[in-house]
Design a protein around this motif. Sequence first.
Motif, mmCIF file in Angstrom:
data_model
loop_
_atom_site.group_PDB
_atom_site.id
_atom_site.type_symbol
_atom_site.label_atom_id
_atom_site.label_comp_id
_atom_site.label_asym_id
_atom_site.label_seq_id
_atom_site.Cartn_x
_atom_site.Cartn_y
_atom_site.Cartn_z
ATOM 1 N N GLU A 231 42.769 -2.765 32.089
ATOM 2 C CA GLU A 231 41.421 -2.935 32.630
ATOM 3 C C GLU A 231 40.708 -1.575 32.538
ATOM 4 O OE1 GLU A 231 39.807 -5.476 33.661
ATOM 5 O OE2 GLU A 231 41.326 -7.048 33.766
ATOM 6 N N PHE A 232 40.382 -1.176 31.307
ATOM 7 C CA PHE A 232 39.872 0.164 31.085
ATOM 8 C C PHE A 232 38.455 0.344 31.624
ATOM 9 C CE2 PHE A 232 43.039 -0.649 27.726
ATOM 10 C CZ PHE A 232 43.940 0.351 28.047
ATOM 11 N N ASP A 233 37.676 -0.708 31.630
ATOM 12 C CA ASP A 233 36.327 -0.605 32.197
ATOM 13 C C ASP A 233 36.406 -0.209 33.671
ATOM 14 O OD1 ASP A 233 36.021 -1.840 29.728
ATOM 15 O OD2 ASP A 233 34.194 -2.845 30.358
ATOM 16 N N ASN A 234 37.251 -0.917 34.395
ATOM 17 C CA ASN A 234 37.391 -0.621 35.822
ATOM 18 C C ASN A 234 37.999 0.763 36.031
ATOM 19 O OD1 ASN A 234 36.318 -3.058 36.630
ATOM 20 N ND2 ASN A 234 38.291 -4.101 36.590
ATOM 21 N N ALA A 235 38.932 1.132 35.153
ATOM 22 C CA ALA A 235 39.538 2.452 35.282
ATOM 23 C C ALA A 235 38.485 3.538 35.123
ATOM 24 C CB ALA A 235 40.647 2.627 34.247
ATOM 25 N N ALA A 236 37.668 3.404 34.106
ATOM 26 C CA ALA A 236 36.619 4.407 33.872
ATOM 27 C C ALA A 236 35.631 4.450 35.024
ATOM 28 C CB ALA A 236 35.901 4.103 32.566
ATOM 29 N N THR A 237 35.237 3.291 35.516
ATOM 30 C CA THR A 237 34.296 3.230 36.636
ATOM 31 C C THR A 237 34.881 3.910 37.869
ATOM 32 O OG1 THR A 237 33.400 1.159 35.764
ATOM 33 C CG2 THR A 237 32.936 1.670 38.063
ATOM 34 N N THR A 238 36.154 3.644 38.120
ATOM 35 C CA THR A 238 36.803 4.243 39.286
ATOM 36 C C THR A 238 36.838 5.759 39.170
ATOM 37 O OG1 THR A 238 38.172 2.258 39.523
ATOM 38 C CG2 THR A 238 38.921 4.238 40.657
ATOM 39 N N VAL A 239 37.205 6.253 38.010
ATOM 40 C CA VAL A 239 37.270 7.705 37.818
ATOM 41 C C VAL A 239 35.911 8.339 38.082
ATOM 42 C CG1 VAL A 239 37.587 9.520 36.107
ATOM 43 C CG2 VAL A 239 39.206 7.626 36.225
ATOM 44 N N MET A 240 34.869 7.749 37.554
ATOM 45 C CA MET A 240 33.541 8.360 37.686
ATOM 46 C C MET A 240 32.986 8.228 39.100
ATOM 47 S SD MET A 240 31.716 7.462 34.034
ATOM 48 C CE MET A 240 32.228 5.751 33.939
ATOM 49 N N ASN A 241 33.298 7.108 39.750
ATOM 50 C CA ASN A 241 32.795 6.916 41.113
ATOM 51 C C ASN A 241 33.557 7.755 42.129
ATOM 52 O OD1 ASN A 241 30.920 5.146 40.155
ATOM 53 N ND2 ASN A 241 32.050 3.307 40.727
ATOM 54 N N HIS A 242 34.795 8.097 41.802
ATOM 55 C CA HIS A 242 35.649 8.805 42.774
ATOM 56 C C HIS A 242 36.343 9.977 42.082
ATOM 57 C CE1 HIS A 242 34.935 5.311 45.316
ATOM 58 N NE2 HIS A 242 35.299 4.555 44.289
ATOM 59 N N SER A 243 35.559 10.789 41.431
ATOM 60 C CA SER A 243 36.128 11.842 40.595
ATOM 61 C C SER A 243 36.917 12.906 41.342
ATOM 62 C CB SER A 243 35.004 12.500 39.790
ATOM 63 O OG SER A 243 34.023 13.035 40.667
ATOM 64 N N PRO A 244 36.561 13.266 42.575
ATOM 65 C CA PRO A 244 37.355 14.315 43.223
ATOM 66 C C PRO A 244 38.846 13.995 43.275
ATOM 67 C CG PRO A 244 35.331 13.944 44.434
ATOM 68 C CD PRO A 244 35.396 12.881 43.388
ATOM 69 N N GLU A 245 39.185 12.725 43.398
ATOM 70 C CA GLU A 245 40.591 12.353 43.461
ATOM 71 C C GLU A 245 41.104 11.790 42.145
ATOM 72 O OE1 GLU A 245 41.496 9.763 46.665
ATOM 73 O OE2 GLU A 245 40.296 10.854 48.128
ATOM 74 N N ALA A 246 40.260 11.075 41.434
ATOM 75 C CA ALA A 246 40.758 10.283 40.313
ATOM 76 C C ALA A 246 40.612 10.946 38.950
ATOM 77 C CB ALA A 246 40.030 8.927 40.281
ATOM 78 N N LYS B 36 39.700 10.796 28.738
ATOM 79 C CA LYS B 36 39.403 10.629 27.311
ATOM 80 C C LYS B 36 40.136 9.419 26.732
ATOM 81 C CE LYS B 36 40.392 14.668 25.554
ATOM 82 N NZ LYS B 36 40.500 15.680 24.499
ATOM 83 N N ASP B 37 41.381 9.227 27.168
ATOM 84 C CA ASP B 37 42.127 8.061 26.679
ATOM 85 C C ASP B 37 41.501 6.764 27.170
ATOM 86 O OD1 ASP B 37 43.902 9.707 25.411
ATOM 87 O OD2 ASP B 37 45.337 9.747 27.067
ATOM 88 N N ILE B 38 40.969 6.792 28.382
ATOM 89 C CA ILE B 38 40.395 5.564 28.960
ATOM 90 C C ILE B 38 39.084 5.203 28.285
ATOM 91 C CG2 ILE B 38 39.403 4.558 31.062
ATOM 92 C CD1 ILE B 38 41.318 6.345 32.672
ATOM 93 N N ILE B 39 38.200 6.169 28.163
ATOM 94 C CA ILE B 39 36.817 5.877 27.796
ATOM 95 C C ILE B 39 36.709 5.284 26.405
ATOM 96 C CG2 ILE B 39 36.242 8.129 26.827
ATOM 97 C CD1 ILE B 39 34.086 5.926 29.180
ATOM 98 N N VAL B 40 37.639 5.613 25.517
ATOM 99 C CA VAL B 40 37.553 5.067 24.160
ATOM 100 C C VAL B 40 38.022 3.624 24.102
ATOM 101 C CG1 VAL B 40 37.808 7.312 23.082
ATOM 102 C CG2 VAL B 40 39.844 5.957 23.569
ATOM 103 N N LYS B 41 38.599 3.112 25.218
ATOM 104 C CA LYS B 41 39.130 1.749 25.216
ATOM 105 C C LYS B 41 38.294 0.774 26.021
ATOM 106 C CE LYS B 41 43.865 3.494 24.762
ATOM 107 N NZ LYS B 41 45.203 3.591 25.414
ATOM 108 N N VAL B 42 37.222 1.224 26.619
ATOM 109 C CA VAL B 42 36.413 0.326 27.439
ATOM 110 C C VAL B 42 35.670 -0.653 26.553
ATOM 111 C CG1 VAL B 42 36.156 2.046 29.273
ATOM 112 C CG2 VAL B 42 34.414 1.877 27.473
#
Length: 1451
Positions: A1129-1144, A1151-1157
């Motif tokens: 679920e790369f879309d959700n993974a990317a969204t989570t990273v960007m919404n909660h970047s201090p931890e995620a 980089k590995d995630i964003i190319v798979k969304v």
Amino acid sequence: MAAANAPITMKEVLTLPSIGINSQFITFTNVTMESDKYICVRETAPQNSVVIIDMNMPSQPLRRPITADSALMNPNTRILALKAQLPGTTQDHLQIFNIEAKAKMKSHQMPEQVVFWKWITPKMLGLVTQSSVYHWSIEGDSEPVKMFDRTANLASNQIINYRCDPSEKWLVLIGIAPGSPERPQLVKGNMQLFSVDQQRSQALEAHAASFASFRVPGNDKDSILISFASKTSNAGQTTSKLHVIELGAQPGKPSFSKKQADLFFPPDFADDFPVAMQISHKFSLIYVITKLGLLFVYDLETATAVYRNRISPDPIFLTSEASSVGGFYSINRRGQVLLATVNETTLVPFVSGQLNNLELAVNLAKRGNLPGAENLVVQRFQELFAQTKYKEAAELAAESPQGILRTPDTVAKFQSVPVQAGQTPPLLQYFGTLLTRGKLNAFESLELSRLVVNQNKKNLLENWLAEDKLECSEELGDLVKVGYTPDYLFLLQTILRSDPQGAVNFALMMSQMEGGCPVDYNTITDLFLQRNMIREATAFLLDVLKPNLPEHAFLQTKVLEINLVTFPNVADAILANGMFSHYDRPRIAQLCEKAGLYMRALQYIEAAAKTGQIKEVERVTRESNFYDPEKTKNFLMEAKLPDARPLINVCDRFGFVPDLTHYLYSSNMLRYIEGYVQKVNPGNAPLVVGQLLDDECPEDFIKGLILSVRSLLPVEPLVEECEKRNRLRLLTQFLEHLVSEGSQDVHVHNALAFMTADLPHELIELLEKIVLQNSAFSGNFNLQNLLILTAIKADPSRVMDYINRLDNFDGPAVGEVAVEAQLYEEAFAIFKKFNLNVQAVNVLLDNIRDINRAVEFAFRVEEDAVWSQVAKAQLREGLVSDAIESFIRADDATQFLEVIHAAEEANVYHDLVKYLLMVRQKAKEPKVDSELIYAYAKIDRLGEIEEFILMPNVANLPNVGDRLYDEALYEAAKIIFAFISNWAKLACTLVKLKQFQGAVDAARKANSSKTWKEVCFACVDAEEFRLAQICGLNIIVQVDDLEEVSEFYQNRGCFNELISLMESGLGLERAHMGIFTELGVLYARYRYEKLMEHIKLFSTRLNIPKLIRACDEQQHWKELTYLYIQYDEFDNAATTVMNHSPEAWDHMQFKDIIVKVANVELYYKAVHFYLQEHPDLINDVLNVLALRVDHTRVVDIMRKAGQLRLVKPYMVAVQSNNVSAVNEALNEIYVEEEDYDRLRESIDFHDNFDQIGLAQKIEKHELLEMRRVAAYIYKKAGRWKQSIALSKKDNLYKDAMETASQSGDRELAEELLVYFIDQGKKECFASCLFVCYDLIRADVALELAWMNNMIDFAFPYLLQFIREYTGKVDELIKDKIDSLKEVKAKENEEKDVIKQQNMYAQLLPLALPAPPMPGMGGAGMGGGFAAPPPPMGGMGMPPMPPFGMPPMGSY
């Protein structure tokens, strides 16, 4: 695309308004369509009605006045289901009607409201309430059966569909709810999937779903698939998916791999969503229909998109499968009923051509037997054949669409292959493959049969014929008939085993053979009946018995017999058709009676009566129970048979005696009245007499009739009949006769007393004189009876005296009369006098109602029966202890059930123990022994319980133990459960007694999940966590119980103990995914530091969606991201990273995630994210996205942010794409950086930018090289004057000269010469002459040079000019000389021809003119050029290069 070429064809079948349906009723709640057979519409105006539309004749709707909240037509038959809410309640009343039979089949009152219902099979209704789902079968008298409870995700949802798979093992419930607050118009879809075998539910997000069967290659059984479509919105991102997964994969067999695909909604349909899904089982296609009328078509096997189109301009709210054509029906709000079908001629060409998916095209063609893939299939077949892959070629030929490869050519191709030693011939491989697939065609059957006959293996031929594998033909018959007689009986038996209908066809074929059927009809019938194939036997006999021949009487009887026993309605139809007339009518009549075919039995009676078969009529009316009595009676009365016995039988058996009497009397058939009363049923004589009195029959006949019966006649009803009609004196002679015969019947004496009641005192005085005064009749039994009875009726005060004085009267009878006359003390005295103690005590108890006197009387007589009566009375009065004592005295154990109940109500268990011990001595009753144990427990005599159960007894110990447990008598229950080894109950009991260690030991022996849970939970409540863990480890290995244990621990705050339990469970041999997942959830909630390690160690053993929800709830963003990655679920993974970047956030991971969304918007969200939070790494991210993003949009983002320079490396890397925005941005940066070399390089290699704008921007730049670039840009743009002017301004004369040369403009070049002269730039003047050599005219150059004294600087130009022109003249002269030579040679050739022609002309006769001479005269004879001058040599100056002068620097 033209509609004719579309793969899906839409057709309007009808419009509901056109058949009278008001548009206000065309809604989801009013219209139902359960199949392609019927539409049902519920109307509420102008009156309540239900309209049934048969799709075979839609223009003739059936409208019935019915009030209901919902109506459903059965998918297959004319059966209507109705639902209506009971007024004032939330209960629904359900009814099922058979419309054809006009009868109600079933009804049921649901205790809660049914919010949705649907026919899930032709025999089963699915009922959905607010909390649960039920199934209600239409067969038998069963009530709805609860299947499962609704999951939480369906709370407050509108249920829109409910379905089951073909095996009824999987169920799915679909609901919709309002969308999220930020996007309420996008409706949410929720789905509950339930497994009947596992009794488990799974909640999913979906708007529509459907089941399908699919045979996976290599598997011999069909797999159950579910397809569901969803459209969800998360963080502003909308995702639309179609999923296809297998349910209940078969262990060890190939399984169906999960498929998913995107649903692409156009921008105008952003808030549209799926409302229905239908699967074409004929073509294995998935149809997804949306609310706004979009149709998506996907392949079931691969989830490949096939087609998308809008099929309706109005919203669609209802669909139904059109199974026969492989399509579906849909109904929109306008009332259009649309039929979607596959365009069989265009589907395969569309897939292969438009979609360019050749593999899918071939599969669709094979699966649906469709045209369009012939060339592809043939080509593939030839490839396989060329590769000697004969088995694969045979399989392809067998499955070829429309049998295009099943031809004689294919057979010949296999025949031509040489057979290798030790291998199966390819031809046999081909035929073997065909046989496994189905039936061979005529040519294949003939060729295979030739092989078999040649090898003398005719037994194989018999088997194939029996299995209907061969197509019969004349050629095949000629091949096998020579010297061959088939065993038809064996063939029929073989076919019966696999194909009953084929056996019927084979039997009928034999019946039509020349020379007669080779197997006897009766033998054939018996073969069917031996296998209980009643329908097949019937079908065969009905066909062969059509001639209705007398010799077939036995078979006619047989076919009626077997159907009357099994399918009476079929027999009824056969009889109704009148196709048989030689069957055994009496036998069939009896069977009709037994089968309940009343009309057939009545018809038989009528036929027998009309044909004079009175004996048969009499027998049927006497023996049969299966005719309509009322109708039969009426018929017999109307028939006026000379023999009344049939009518007597009917009326006597079914209570029509008054009607019988009236008919016989009116018909003057008095002897039949006498015969009925005397011989048939004397007991009904009072009814006969009553009717005769009503018919005013002469009294003499009635009296004679009565006397002829005498003592057989019941006196009491006869008296009642006469008394009702005030004709009691009619019986005087009869009654006196009975008295004279010594009748003891009290009713006889009562009647006489009533008749003499007018003179009571005179009669009493007369009887006293006779009976009391020592006359000869003093001891007369009858007179004493008459005296007392008369006194009872006339003077009750004398009765007691007579009782005391008289001894020879009928005590029991007179006592009963006294009771009836309410003379209770007199009755007691009579019974006491005659030692009728039971009757006496009953008078005390029932009439006088004095229990104390009854007890005294019982003590006096000491009879068990008396004590028993007293005990019963005491029990009725609630004197339980006294009653028990009386029962013990009576030694009466018969009333133990009542005594037990009363003792328990009164709580007198000590007395009950004594009573039950007495009862045990008389009877071995489980109830008694069980109640004795219970009574011991109630009085806490546990020792007696232990002793009792060790002795022989018949107590129902399990029930006793349960009862003791339910009433908290745990110590006693413990004894019982331990004795009967009911470890489960013992464990629960020990829990109640706080004996936890013993409870655990008992639970171990019980080894029941329920028991383990009860003990575990009790131990947790008691904080016995060590024991609780022992129990818990035995529970959590069960998937269904794991969550319950976890919730119990958590609700009590035992988090550490629960985690310890789950961690221990990981090492169990039976550890399953649920344990690993639940532990992950617990870590997420209570031990965050362990979560990531757990996820990484056991990622393959986790239920990732569940853990995702837990991590989301607990805001563990880093772990959530990792889980999304593991679940693809790369879309959700990317969204989570960007919404909660201090931890995620982790750069390499991101980089590995964003190319798979899948959602491209996330690319640009990532650009914004890096720009704001990690600008130093933005180029790294953009480099990995370079092939995916819109570079213009990226540049626009950076430009708006004012950070163009930040992404300069990225833009340089992608500038090769020559994107305008990128070029302009880089050029802008180069200008700012004054990097004129890179700017010029950019301009040279990437021309897609605003050239003039850039030139204008930098033409006044303070840096010379920048202004030079501006001139260069003007030059490239063709603005020569501006470029030259700019170059002249900056003294860049070389640039100016080159620009002028490249412009091709003579005027510009000559102006530049003038400029150089004006400026005194003699060297530049000379250079310009060479650079612009091709443009400058020689005369202009010489003139300017001569006038400005620059001849020396122009002289090189002149030399070059002269050399060039002399060279050109030399070339012209050479060309002219060559041309003259060619002309001369041609003239010589023509002269030779003319000479030859003249010689020929001299040989011709003089009368003939000479032929014309070609080439004579005309233009061809004209003169030529003068001799050219000799060629001139060169001018001595070698040619100069275009730019012969050395490069000049700037001026």
